[in-house]
Design a protein around this motif. Structure first.
Motif, PDB file in Angstrom:
ATOM      1  N   GLY A 151       4.450 -28.100   9.273  1.00  0.00           N
ATOM      2  CA  GLY A 151       4.805 -28.104  10.679  1.00  0.00           C
ATOM      3  C   GLY A 151       4.750 -26.725  11.310  1.00  0.00           C
ATOM      4  O   GLY A 151       4.572 -25.694  10.644  1.00  0.00           O
ATOM      5  N   GLU A 152       4.943 -26.700  12.629  1.00  0.00           N
ATOM      6  CA  GLU A 152       4.778 -25.463  13.392  1.00  0.00           C
ATOM      7  C   GLU A 152       5.965 -24.523  13.264  1.00  0.00           C
ATOM      8  O   GLU A 152       5.842 -23.327  13.541  1.00  0.00           O
ATOM      9  CB  GLU A 152       4.543 -25.819  14.865  1.00  0.00           C
ATOM     10  CG  GLU A 152       3.269 -26.601  15.088  1.00  0.00           C
ATOM     11  CD  GLU A 152       3.045 -26.910  16.556  1.00  0.00           C
ATOM     12  OE1 GLU A 152       2.903 -25.949  17.337  1.00  0.00           O
ATOM     13  OE2 GLU A 152       3.026 -28.091  16.915  1.00  0.00           O
ATOM     14  N   ALA A 153       7.110 -25.044  12.874  1.00  0.00           N
ATOM     15  CA  ALA A 153       8.281 -24.176  12.743  1.00  0.00           C
ATOM     16  C   ALA A 153       8.066 -23.140  11.640  1.00  0.00           C
ATOM     17  O   ALA A 153       8.489 -21.988  11.755  1.00  0.00           O
ATOM     18  CB  ALA A 153       9.517 -25.011  12.454  1.00  0.00           C
ATOM     19  N   ARG A 154       7.431 -23.552  10.552  1.00  0.00           N
ATOM     20  CA  ARG A 154       7.192 -22.637   9.439  1.00  0.00           C
ATOM     21  C   ARG A 154       5.886 -21.862   9.585  1.00  0.00           C
ATOM     22  O   ARG A 154       5.757 -20.747   9.089  1.00  0.00           O
ATOM     23  CB  ARG A 154       7.160 -23.414   8.119  1.00  0.00           C
ATOM     24  CG  ARG A 154       8.452 -24.148   7.800  1.00  0.00           C
ATOM     25  CD  ARG A 154       8.344 -24.796   6.432  1.00  0.00           C
ATOM     26  NE  ARG A 154       9.459 -25.686   6.159  1.00  0.00           N
ATOM     27  CZ  ARG A 154       9.592 -26.386   5.039  1.00  0.00           C
ATOM     28  NH1 ARG A 154       8.665 -26.321   4.102  1.00  0.00           N
ATOM     29  NH2 ARG A 154      10.628 -27.189   4.874  1.00  0.00           N
ATOM     30  N   LEU A 155       4.899 -22.486  10.225  1.00  0.00           N
ATOM     31  CA  LEU A 155       3.587 -21.861  10.349  1.00  0.00           C
ATOM     32  C   LEU A 155       3.263 -21.648  11.820  1.00  0.00           C
ATOM     33  O   LEU A 155       2.820 -22.568  12.504  1.00  0.00           O
ATOM     34  CB  LEU A 155       2.507 -22.731   9.694  1.00  0.00           C
ATOM     35  CG  LEU A 155       2.524 -22.854   8.178  1.00  0.00           C
ATOM     36  CD1 LEU A 155       1.476 -23.860   7.729  1.00  0.00           C
ATOM     37  CD2 LEU A 155       2.269 -21.509   7.523  1.00  0.00           C
ATOM     38  N   THR A 156       3.492 -20.457  12.326  1.00  0.00           N
ATOM     39  CA  THR A 156       3.122 -20.157  13.701  1.00  0.00           C
ATOM     40  C   THR A 156       1.597 -20.150  13.823  1.00  0.00           C
ATOM     41  O   THR A 156       0.875 -20.061  12.825  1.00  0.00           O
ATOM     42  CB  THR A 156       3.674 -18.795  14.128  1.00  0.00           C
ATOM     43  OG1 THR A 156       3.053 -17.781  13.321  1.00  0.00           O
ATOM     44  CG2 THR A 156       5.187 -18.744  13.968  1.00  0.00           C
ATOM     45  N   ALA A 157       1.107 -20.219  15.049  1.00  0.00           N
ATOM     46  CA  ALA A 157      -0.339 -20.227  15.265  1.00  0.00           C
ATOM     47  C   ALA A 157      -0.978 -18.946  14.745  1.00  0.00           C
ATOM     48  O   ALA A 157      -2.007 -18.983  14.058  1.00  0.00           O
ATOM     49  CB  ALA A 157      -0.632 -20.403  16.755  1.00  0.00           C
ATOM     50  N   ALA A 158      -0.371 -17.797  15.076  1.00  0.00           N
ATOM     51  CA  ALA A 158      -0.939 -16.522  14.634  1.00  0.00           C
ATOM     52  C   ALA A 158      -0.939 -16.423  13.110  1.00  0.00           C
ATOM     53  O   ALA A 158      -1.905 -15.943  12.505  1.00  0.00           O
ATOM     54  CB  ALA A 158      -0.149 -15.361  15.235  1.00  0.00           C
ATOM     55  N   GLY A 201      -3.793 -16.143   8.287  1.00  0.00           N
ATOM     56  CA  GLY A 201      -3.883 -16.463   6.860  1.00  0.00           C
ATOM     57  C   GLY A 201      -5.160 -17.195   6.520  1.00  0.00           C
ATOM     58  O   GLY A 201      -5.806 -16.923   5.494  1.00  0.00           O
ATOM     59  N   GLY A 202      -5.557 -18.146   7.383  1.00  0.00           N
ATOM     60  CA  GLY A 202      -6.795 -18.889   7.138  1.00  0.00           C
ATOM     61  C   GLY A 202      -8.005 -17.985   7.155  1.00  0.00           C
ATOM     62  O   GLY A 202      -8.910 -18.108   6.313  1.00  0.00           O
ATOM     63  N   LEU A 203      -8.044 -17.040   8.096  1.00  0.00           N
ATOM     64  CA  LEU A 203      -9.181 -16.119   8.168  1.00  0.00           C
ATOM     65  C   LEU A 203      -9.233 -15.190   6.964  1.00  0.00           C
ATOM     66  O   LEU A 203     -10.324 -14.845   6.494  1.00  0.00           O
ATOM     67  CB  LEU A 203      -9.103 -15.307   9.464  1.00  0.00           C
ATOM     68  CG  LEU A 203      -9.702 -15.986  10.690  1.00  0.00           C
ATOM     69  CD1 LEU A 203      -9.297 -15.268  11.967  1.00  0.00           C
ATOM     70  CD2 LEU A 203     -11.220 -16.060  10.581  1.00  0.00           C
ATOM     71  N   VAL A 204      -8.083 -14.786   6.452  1.00  0.00           N
ATOM     72  CA  VAL A 204      -8.071 -13.968   5.233  1.00  0.00           C
ATOM     73  C   VAL A 204      -8.730 -14.729   4.090  1.00  0.00           C
ATOM     74  O   VAL A 204      -9.547 -14.181   3.329  1.00  0.00           O
ATOM     75  CB  VAL A 204      -6.632 -13.558   4.858  1.00  0.00           C
ATOM     76  CG1 VAL A 204      -6.582 -12.997   3.444  1.00  0.00           C
ATOM     77  CG2 VAL A 204      -6.095 -12.537   5.850  1.00  0.00           C
ATOM     78  N   LEU A 205      -8.404 -16.014   3.944  1.00  0.00           N
ATOM     79  CA  LEU A 205      -8.995 -16.828   2.876  1.00  0.00           C
ATOM     80  C   LEU A 205     -10.504 -16.994   3.076  1.00  0.00           C
ATOM     81  O   LEU A 205     -11.279 -16.941   2.107  1.00  0.00           O
ATOM     82  CB  LEU A 205      -8.308 -18.197   2.824  1.00  0.00           C
ATOM     83  CG  LEU A 205      -6.814 -18.191   2.480  1.00  0.00           C
ATOM     84  CD1 LEU A 205      -6.263 -19.608   2.469  1.00  0.00           C
ATOM     85  CD2 LEU A 205      -6.571 -17.521   1.131  1.00  0.00           C
ATOM     86  N   VAL A 206     -10.931 -17.197   4.319  1.00  0.00           N
ATOM     87  CA  VAL A 206     -12.360 -17.320   4.598  1.00  0.00           C
ATOM     88  C   VAL A 206     -13.073 -16.005   4.274  1.00  0.00           C
ATOM     89  O   VAL A 206     -14.165 -15.997   3.677  1.00  0.00           O
ATOM     90  CB  VAL A 206     -12.596 -17.719   6.067  1.00  0.00           C
ATOM     91  CG1 VAL A 206     -14.083 -17.616   6.428  1.00  0.00           C
ATOM     92  CG2 VAL A 206     -12.107 -19.141   6.315  1.00  0.00           C
ATOM     93  N   GLY A 236      -8.897 -22.005   3.610  1.00  0.00           N
ATOM     94  CA  GLY A 236      -8.738 -21.296   4.876  1.00  0.00           C
ATOM     95  C   GLY A 236      -9.205 -22.136   6.056  1.00  0.00           C
ATOM     96  O   GLY A 236      -8.534 -22.194   7.100  1.00  0.00           O
ATOM     97  N   MET A 237     -10.343 -22.796   5.896  1.00  0.00           N
ATOM     98  CA  MET A 237     -10.843 -23.668   6.962  1.00  0.00           C
ATOM     99  C   MET A 237      -9.898 -24.849   7.191  1.00  0.00           C
ATOM    100  O   MET A 237      -9.693 -25.292   8.324  1.00  0.00           O
ATOM    101  CB  MET A 237     -12.240 -24.175   6.601  1.00  0.00           C
ATOM    102  CG  MET A 237     -13.291 -23.086   6.489  1.00  0.00           C
ATOM    103  SD  MET A 237     -13.654 -22.264   8.050  1.00  0.00           S
ATOM    104  CE  MET A 237     -14.698 -23.502   8.832  1.00  0.00           C
ATOM    105  N   GLY A 238      -9.307 -25.341   6.114  1.00  0.00           N
ATOM    106  CA  GLY A 238      -8.375 -26.458   6.223  1.00  0.00           C
ATOM    107  C   GLY A 238      -7.107 -26.103   6.960  1.00  0.00           C
ATOM    108  O   GLY A 238      -6.414 -26.991   7.480  1.00  0.00           O
ATOM    109  N   ALA A 239      -6.765 -24.822   7.031  1.00  0.00           N
ATOM    110  CA  ALA A 239      -5.619 -24.377   7.822  1.00  0.00           C
ATOM    111  C   ALA A 239      -6.016 -24.130   9.276  1.00  0.00           C
ATOM    112  O   ALA A 239      -5.289 -24.495  10.202  1.00  0.00           O
ATOM    113  CB  ALA A 239      -5.030 -23.107   7.216  1.00  0.00           C
ATOM    114  N   ILE A 240      -7.185 -23.527   9.485  1.00  0.00           N
ATOM    115  CA  ILE A 240      -7.600 -23.138  10.834  1.00  0.00           C
ATOM    116  C   ILE A 240      -7.969 -24.341  11.693  1.00  0.00           C
ATOM    117  O   ILE A 240      -7.557 -24.437  12.860  1.00  0.00           O
ATOM    118  CB  ILE A 240      -8.799 -22.167  10.753  1.00  0.00           C
ATOM    119  CG1 ILE A 240      -8.367 -20.846  10.119  1.00  0.00           C
ATOM    120  CG2 ILE A 240      -9.407 -21.932  12.132  1.00  0.00           C
ATOM    121  CD1 ILE A 240      -9.523 -19.932   9.772  1.00  0.00           C
TER     122      ILE A 240
END
Length: 472
Positions: free
Chosen positions: A323-330, A335-340, A370-374
């Motif tokens: 959910g969004e409470a734990r994972l902010t958009a930024a 994090g996703g871009l780091v993995l990519v 990373g793509m699965g998060a973004i």
């Protein structure tokens, strides 16, 4: 109780179950057809004597999808989506039938264009369905379901397509895809009755100029993808005209300020397009590198794509659960871009230092996560920044950025690869991954300009009523 109770129990409960199953099934059909095409296209090109048009078979449907997305978005904002869904599905079915029965490569490409136009429109319809049927708190799980729809096709699609082609004929691969598509759409028909037109006051006019620009964008994107096959001077002219034409044509199709990463929807759309370009522009060369430099078979080289699809689905599921409470958009985008970036740098290291093949497979597994998060977060934010009167525009802008980013990424890597000597060139593969790493780094700048994100709304549509606008 209606929507609120359903929101607490999930996407497979009550009035949401049939819509969820139908939409996930449609995404699964698209996934199967995408993976099957990659598997059987060499056989198709040999059978139809179309080796010189090989690349266009992949680029054509993505390019044709751009005007399909624009028209579908405008039409859905005016009419509500029901008739758009029927017309889109019919075009996809007609295109698949033409592909299935194609006697020549030219006819096959015509079918791919019709199919791509319908597929692009269907993509927009799915986003509009999510925006208008599901409450905002269920958007994350729905998009995770879309990602999960790739799991089974990734595991069995290439092998099944290969077996069908070996035992019968490649035509039967598309026949099977067409039959599954019809059944999947039938599951969605009851839900379409709930997609009535929006209120008279929020219906936009027909945007004929935008539709015209979308056709121009498709033509420019196709020009970029044939440039690599042209002679030197013609190639330079095609690249310049294609790049300038693509930029000029996309500006009116995307939110205001997209190319300068303006805060809000503009940055979300730009991030999606850049990430699509970086990842998919590279992914086409991952199996190629494993076959050309490590002597893996086609099926073994495809392992990298399979594990990426699995990690993509797993990360999307986890994103929906946290959910969004734990994972902010930024935090999610960063994090996703780091993995990519890790996956792209791994591919560059394997191509440059001749590391073992499994290093690249592991790297691509990381990139898939990373793509699965973004991707689901970008989809959620697109609906958050739009409202009932313009969610069609916003959804079409996101899918346009996705498709055009992918095709432009493929065009750039194709030009670099061919220009550096192809599979025999020492720097061909490294150049591909260096260029796509640079594009991913640009995406990190766009993430920093995202700005404040609207809170989760209480309305079932999930719209924040933030106007999307149009223009570059």
């Amino acid at each position: 109780m209606g929507d609120e109770a359903a929101g607490r129990t999930g996407i497979l409960s009550g009035r949401y179950a049939l819509a969820t199953v139908g939409m996930v099934a449609i995404v699964g059909v698209a996934a199967f057809q995408n993976l099957a095409m990659t598997t059987v296209m060499p056989e198709i090109s040999r059978d139809l004597d179309g080796e010189t048009l090989y690349a266009l078979a992949f680029a054509a449907p993505l390019a044709a999808g751009v005007p399909g997305m624009v028209l579908a978005g405008n039409w859905a904002d005016r009419a509500g989506g029901r008739v758009v869904a029927w017309v889109s599905a019919a075009l996809f079915a007609i295109g698949t039938a033409i592909v299935m029965l194609a006697p020549t490569m030219v006819v096959f490409l015509v079918g791919r264009l019709v199919e791509g136009f319908g597929a692009g429109a269907i993509d927009v319809v799915l986003y509009v369905l999510v925006a208008r049927i599901f409450p905002a708190e269920l958007h994350g799980p729905v998009f995770a379901g879309f990602a999960a729809a790739w799991v089974v096709p990734a595991l069995v699609g290439p092998a099944l397509a290969g077996i069908v082609t070996d035992v019968w004929d490649w035509h039967w691969v598309f026949a099977g895809a067409l039959a599954i598509a019809v059944v999947s759409f039938a599951l969605l028909v009851p839900t379409l009755r709930r997609l009535g037109p929006p209120a008279e006051g929020v219906r936009p006019p027909w945007q004929r100029v935008r539709i015209g620009w979308s056709v121009g964008a498709a033509a420019a994107i196709l020009l970029l993808n044939v440039a690599a096959d042209l002679a030197s001077w013609a190639r330079i002219v095609a690249v310049i005209v294609g790049l300038v034409g693509t930029w000029a044509a996309l500006r009116p199709l995307l939110p205001v300020g997209t190319f300068r990463a303006a805060p809000g929807l503009s940055s979300v759309v730009l991030v999606r397009g850049l990430v699509a370009a970086a990842f998919f522009g590279s992914e086409a060369y991952v199996p190629f590198l494993l076959q050309a430099r490590h002597d893996l078979s086609a099926s073994a080289a495809g392992l990298a794509l399979t594990v990426a699809a699995l990690s993509w689905a797993g990360a999307s599921w986890l994103h929906g659960r946290l959910g969004e409470a734990r994972l902010t958009a930024a935090r999610t985008f960063g994090g996703g871009l780091v993995l990519v970036l890790v996956s792209l740098l791994t591919a560059l290291a394997v191509a440059t230092l001749d590391l073992p093949w499994w290093v690249l497979v592991v790297g691509w597994f990381i990139g898939g996560a990373g793509m699965g998060a973004i991707y689901p977060r970008a989809s959620m934010l697109t609906l958050r920044f739009s409202g009932e009167g313009d969610d069609g525009f916003a959804s079409s802008a996101l899918t346009i950025a996705d498709a055009s980013g992918s095709v432009v990424g493929l065009a750039v890597t194709g030009l670099l690869f061919v220009g550096a000597g192809g599979a025999e060139g020492a720097w061909s593969f490294p150049l591909v991954f260096v260029a796509m790493t640079a594009i991913a780094l640009v995406a990190t700048v766009a993430v920093r300009r995202l700005g404040p994100v609207p809170a989760v709304p209480s309305t079932p549509s999930g719209g924040s009523r933030v106007p999307a606008g149009a223009g570059g």
